[in-house]
Design a protein around this motif. Sequence first.
Motif, mmCIF file in Angstrom:
data_model
loop_
_atom_site.group_PDB
_atom_site.id
_atom_site.type_symbol
_atom_site.label_atom_id
_atom_site.label_comp_id
_atom_site.label_asym_id
_atom_site.label_seq_id
_atom_site.Cartn_x
_atom_site.Cartn_y
_atom_site.Cartn_z
ATOM 1 N N THR A 102 -48.105 57.547 42.192
ATOM 2 C CA THR A 102 -47.596 58.915 41.772
ATOM 3 C C THR A 102 -46.844 59.395 42.875
ATOM 4 N N ASP A 103 -46.503 58.664 44.102
ATOM 5 C CA ASP A 103 -45.653 58.984 45.163
ATOM 6 C C ASP A 103 -44.074 58.459 44.835
ATOM 7 N N LEU A 104 -43.889 58.863 43.706
ATOM 8 C CA LEU A 104 -42.492 58.771 43.147
ATOM 9 C C LEU A 104 -41.177 59.124 43.984
ATOM 10 N N GLY A 105 -41.256 59.984 44.798
ATOM 11 C CA GLY A 105 -40.096 60.336 45.536
ATOM 12 C C GLY A 105 -40.216 59.590 47.229
ATOM 13 N N ASN A 106 -41.273 58.829 47.339
ATOM 14 C CA ASN A 106 -41.392 58.077 48.513
ATOM 15 C C ASN A 106 -41.822 58.987 49.453
ATOM 16 N N GLU A 107 -42.479 59.996 49.192
ATOM 17 C CA GLU A 107 -42.685 61.230 50.280
ATOM 18 C C GLU A 107 -43.873 60.654 51.348
ATOM 19 N N PHE A 108 -44.642 59.610 51.058
ATOM 20 C CA PHE A 108 -45.533 59.086 51.849
ATOM 21 C C PHE A 108 -45.374 57.756 52.357
ATOM 22 N N TYR A 109 -44.770 56.778 51.439
ATOM 23 C CA TYR A 109 -44.538 55.522 51.573
ATOM 24 C C TYR A 109 -43.273 54.908 50.800
ATOM 25 N N ASP A 110 -42.657 54.248 51.567
ATOM 26 C CA ASP A 110 -41.362 53.623 51.096
ATOM 27 C C ASP A 110 -41.936 52.450 50.027
ATOM 28 N N ASP A 111 -41.044 51.846 49.225
ATOM 29 C CA ASP A 111 -41.268 50.903 48.283
ATOM 30 C C ASP A 111 -42.055 49.484 48.646
ATOM 31 N N GLU A 112 -41.493 49.085 49.909
ATOM 32 C CA GLU A 112 -42.071 47.941 50.563
ATOM 33 C C GLU A 112 -43.461 48.140 51.110
ATOM 34 N N THR A 113 -43.714 49.178 51.682
ATOM 35 C CA THR A 113 -45.142 49.838 51.987
ATOM 36 C C THR A 113 -46.121 49.886 50.927
ATOM 37 N N LYS A 114 -45.742 50.423 49.810
ATOM 38 C CA LYS A 114 -46.537 50.593 48.660
ATOM 39 C C LYS A 114 -46.867 49.189 48.174
ATOM 40 N N ILE A 115 -45.974 48.190 48.097
ATOM 41 C CA ILE A 115 -46.525 46.937 47.603
ATOM 42 C C ILE A 115 -47.391 46.153 48.702
ATOM 43 N N GLU A 116 -47.072 46.276 49.874
ATOM 44 C CA GLU A 116 -48.092 45.727 50.713
ATOM 45 C C GLU A 116 -49.585 46.445 50.762
ATOM 46 N N LEU A 117 -49.251 47.824 50.784
ATOM 47 C CA LEU A 117 -50.881 48.473 50.568
ATOM 48 C C LEU A 117 -51.576 48.220 49.299
ATOM 49 N N GLU A 118 -50.789 48.079 48.290
ATOM 50 C CA GLU A 118 -51.281 47.691 46.906
ATOM 51 C C GLU A 118 -51.878 46.113 46.943
ATOM 52 N N ASN A 119 -51.280 45.574 47.507
ATOM 53 C CA ASN A 119 -52.035 44.081 47.887
ATOM 54 C C ASN A 119 -52.928 43.744 48.545
ATOM 55 N N ILE A 120 -53.141 44.757 49.738
ATOM 56 C CA ILE A 120 -54.108 44.819 50.651
ATOM 57 C C ILE A 120 -55.292 45.265 49.786
ATOM 58 N N PHE A 121 -55.455 46.295 49.025
ATOM 59 C CA PHE A 121 -56.220 47.092 48.310
ATOM 60 C C PHE A 121 -56.784 45.964 47.609
ATOM 61 N N LYS A 122 -55.873 45.415 46.903
ATOM 62 C CA LYS A 122 -56.118 44.710 45.580
ATOM 63 C C LYS A 122 -57.027 43.409 46.147
ATOM 64 N N ASN A 123 -56.664 42.918 47.009
ATOM 65 C CA ASN A 123 -57.161 41.579 47.933
ATOM 66 C C ASN A 123 -58.692 41.893 48.115
ATOM 67 N N THR A 124 -58.770 43.225 48.933
ATOM 68 C CA THR A 124 -59.971 43.437 49.462
ATOM 69 C C THR A 124 -60.948 44.086 48.402
ATOM 70 N N LEU A 125 -60.504 44.873 47.447
ATOM 71 C CA LEU A 125 -61.449 45.434 46.657
ATOM 72 C C LEU A 125 -61.712 44.990 45.218
ATOM 73 N N ILE A 126 -60.503 44.143 44.888
ATOM 74 C CA ILE A 126 -60.668 43.611 43.497
ATOM 75 C C ILE A 126 -60.866 42.152 43.478
ATOM 76 N N ASN A 127 -60.139 41.310 44.172
ATOM 77 C CA ASN A 127 -60.379 40.013 44.274
ATOM 78 C C ASN A 127 -61.509 39.422 44.922
ATOM 79 N N ASN A 128 -62.244 40.088 45.508
ATOM 80 C CA ASN A 128 -63.322 39.571 46.298
ATOM 81 C C ASN A 128 -64.815 39.561 45.718
#
Length: 128
Positions: A102-128
Amino acid sequence: MNNDKKAGKCPMELAMELISRKWVIQILRDMFFGKKRFNEFKDGKPNLSNKVLSNCLKEMEENGLITRNSDKNNQSIEYTLTDKGKKLNKVVYELAMFTLTTDLGNEFYDDETKIELENIFKNTLINN
């Protein structure tokens, strides 16, 4: 709270009673990412006092989300997630994804950071 009072409550209301207290979600997140000791939970949280953290951990333990483990001399204390606490992995993940998507205007994160954070959370919380 006795079972008579719980019987009439909505499941969402009961769930929120477990996780709505300030700091609970952050502590759960930290535990999923490997933090186990009292002072580790304070890292990056300058407004979290020892008293509030202690009370929060105690309440989380009473609610069956974590266990407190100590050596025989109480010199070393670690907290671990219970099976009940581990089941909140998808809740923590979805909260993080809500913010990222929902951070559509990149108010908090740029697109690259969003992808990185999504992967970190996915690998830690879903894939373990």
